[in-house]
Structures are given as C-alpha cells and as structure tokens.
Write a protein that holds these residues in place. Sequence first.
Motif, mmCIF file in Angstrom:
data_model
loop_
_atom_site.group_PDB
_atom_site.id
_atom_site.type_symbol
_atom_site.label_atom_id
_atom_site.label_comp_id
_atom_site.label_asym_id
_atom_site.label_seq_id
_atom_site.Cartn_x
_atom_site.Cartn_y
_atom_site.Cartn_z
ATOM 1 N N THR A 62 2.936 17.191 12.317
ATOM 2 C CA THR A 62 3.888 16.361 11.586
ATOM 3 C C THR A 62 3.215 15.124 11.019
ATOM 4 N N LYS A 63 3.806 14.590 9.966
ATOM 5 C CA LYS A 63 3.432 13.291 9.416
ATOM 6 C C LYS A 63 4.569 12.290 9.584
ATOM 7 N N THR A 121 -0.646 13.620 11.719
ATOM 8 C CA THR A 121 -1.639 13.572 10.654
ATOM 9 C C THR A 121 -1.226 12.610 9.538
ATOM 10 N N LYS A 122 -0.463 11.585 9.882
ATOM 11 C CA LYS A 122 -0.045 10.610 8.872
ATOM 12 C C LYS A 122 -1.230 9.803 8.369
ATOM 13 N N SER A 123 -1.261 9.568 7.061
ATOM 14 C CA SER A 123 -2.317 8.766 6.435
ATOM 15 C C SER A 123 -1.687 7.556 5.771
ATOM 16 N N ASP A 135 0.509 8.190 2.089
ATOM 17 C CA ASP A 135 1.183 9.493 2.044
ATOM 18 C C ASP A 135 2.707 9.380 1.988
ATOM 19 N N LYS A 136 3.223 8.144 2.069
ATOM 20 C CA LYS A 136 4.650 7.862 1.886
ATOM 21 C C LYS A 136 5.548 8.549 2.919
ATOM 22 N N SER A 137 4.971 9.084 3.975
ATOM 23 C CA SER A 137 5.797 9.726 5.001
ATOM 24 C C SER A 137 6.400 8.673 5.918
ATOM 25 N N LEU A 157 0.050 2.851 11.147
ATOM 26 C CA LEU A 157 1.029 3.939 11.111
ATOM 27 C C LEU A 157 2.465 3.448 11.153
ATOM 28 N N THR A 158 2.655 2.126 11.221
ATOM 29 C CA THR A 158 4.016 1.578 11.188
ATOM 30 C C THR A 158 4.440 1.211 9.761
ATOM 31 N N VAL A 159 3.621 1.580 8.767
ATOM 32 C CA VAL A 159 3.989 1.371 7.360
ATOM 33 C C VAL A 159 3.894 2.713 6.637
ATOM 34 N N PRO A 160 4.691 2.921 5.560
ATOM 35 C CA PRO A 160 4.666 4.218 4.863
ATOM 36 C C PRO A 160 3.286 4.583 4.339
#
Length: 296
Positions: A78-79, A40-42, A109-111, A103-106
Amino acid sequence: MDLNRRQMLFAAGAGLLGSGSLSRAFAADQGSPKKILFFTKSSRFIHPVVQRKGDKLALAERILTEIGKEHGFEVHATKDGREFEPDKIGQWDGFVFETTGDLTVPGDDKSPPMSKEGKAAFLDAIRQGKGFVGMHCATDTFHSPEKGPLDPYIEMIGGEFIVHGSQQKSRIVVADPEFPGVKAFGSSFEILDEWYALKNFQDDLHVILIQDTGTMEKTEGSNKAYDRPNFPETWARMHGKGRVFYTSMGHREDVWENPLYQGLLIGALNWTTGRVEASVEPNVTKVTPGYLKHPS
C-alpha cells in the motif's frame, strides 16, 4: 563472488535460504501466515521499483507479495498512510518500508499520508514487539533536523541517508554468514546498485553486510560520498521488544529480481516476525571501526 545467473538459479533451487533449519521452520509454520504491511509511499523521489502504472502493483510490490506467499507471509502492499491509524495498526505482524521523505505529507506520489498519530502508533508498535524490514530508501525517510535530537524513526531504523554517487558495482563483505538468508552470499560478493552513504548509526547495530569503500569510485566532482572507511550496509537491531532489519540494497530492478536478494528479505522477515532466532549482539565497533567517520 560475482552474482552471475548460474549462481542465482542455484540459490533459488536451494530455497533461497542457505540454512536447513530455516527451511524447516518455514515448512512448519505454513499454516499460520504472518500479515505484513509493505509501505511504498514516496513523499519525495519515486523510485522506479515502487512506481505503479495505474492500478498495477509496482515491481517490488509484486515480488515481495509473490515470494512472501511462497514462504508463509500475507503481504499487503500500500501507499496509503491511513493504514497506520491506531485502530488499524494492530492487525499487522510486521512492516516493510521502501519509502522516501516525510510520510506525514502527501508529497510527490500524492497518496494519503500518515497522520502524526499514525506515525506514533507505528513506532510504538515496533517498540512493543512488531517486526520491521527497511530497504534502500527507508533511511531516506523522516530525516532528522540539522540541530537537535534524531527523529524517532531514524533512531528506530538505526541510520540515516546522506547522499549517493553514481550507480556502480561494489564489493560487499559478509560480517555475519549465520543470519537468516545470508549464507548463500559466501564471504563476500559484488553487485551493481545505487549505494547510500549513511550517518547517525545507532551504537547497538549488529552489522550483517559491510560496504567495502576500498572497491568504490570514491569521488565524483564535489560528491565525496564514499571517501570514508568501511561502514554498515545491512544490519539488525532490537528496538525495545521489536526486531529491526535494514539493507541499503534495493534501488535497481535487477537487484529485486535477484534470488539472493529475495532470500535475504525472506530471512529478514522470518527473523523480524519471530519465526527464527539469530544473534544480533552489537558488533559495529568491531567489524566497521571507522563507521562514524564520514564527509559532512
């Protein structure tokens, strides 16, 4: 069919599935849970359904974890993009994405992001037979360049986000009532959500649900997202040996709380992880013949 509370409770009482054979398949396989990584990474806009408060799981994460457990899935939300490293990725039977951006950059959401090696390992895992389920903003992820080939992630998922208008109730037509988790929707239904206009469809899509643009508010200022023929809203396809499913529903919290939507996700998880079989013969040119026409 308008999805009212009574119908939702009926669907929940029926096991969400709309298929006796699917219910039996779940019951037979409860002793061997499938391991699912829910990512669920943003890296761009953070959708409220995947936004955590402190260490508490977000709404979508809690729901999928809970209903997954009921149906034989061990869901890890997970993020953290480091979960996709080549030495870790083999433990998962399937992947679920409600993600945005590169999704290869923070990102927003900085995760921790995926590494380039992690992205390659993930896509290879799908080609080699792992399952994939994407919801809503999963098509607003890893965009393709304006000129040049599609990003390999977009090739895998089968379509790419363009734009959306204001949230509105739209009629959705059921193209394949036999796909796991779909029968409870009937022949069509109406639901309020944020609807994505999509492009770069793969030509081997098996369309499950159709966006009925004739029922939509088509123009909002300069935004002509829905000034187009009907197009795929939910689909399945094969990517190498891997099974891929996507639905553009899933922006709103009440959609995630809807038992019919939950049943659709469980059906998708069971098909993508190989627990049940379904025909995914390409039908996109038959059921949505104008799908390639969209505002640029």
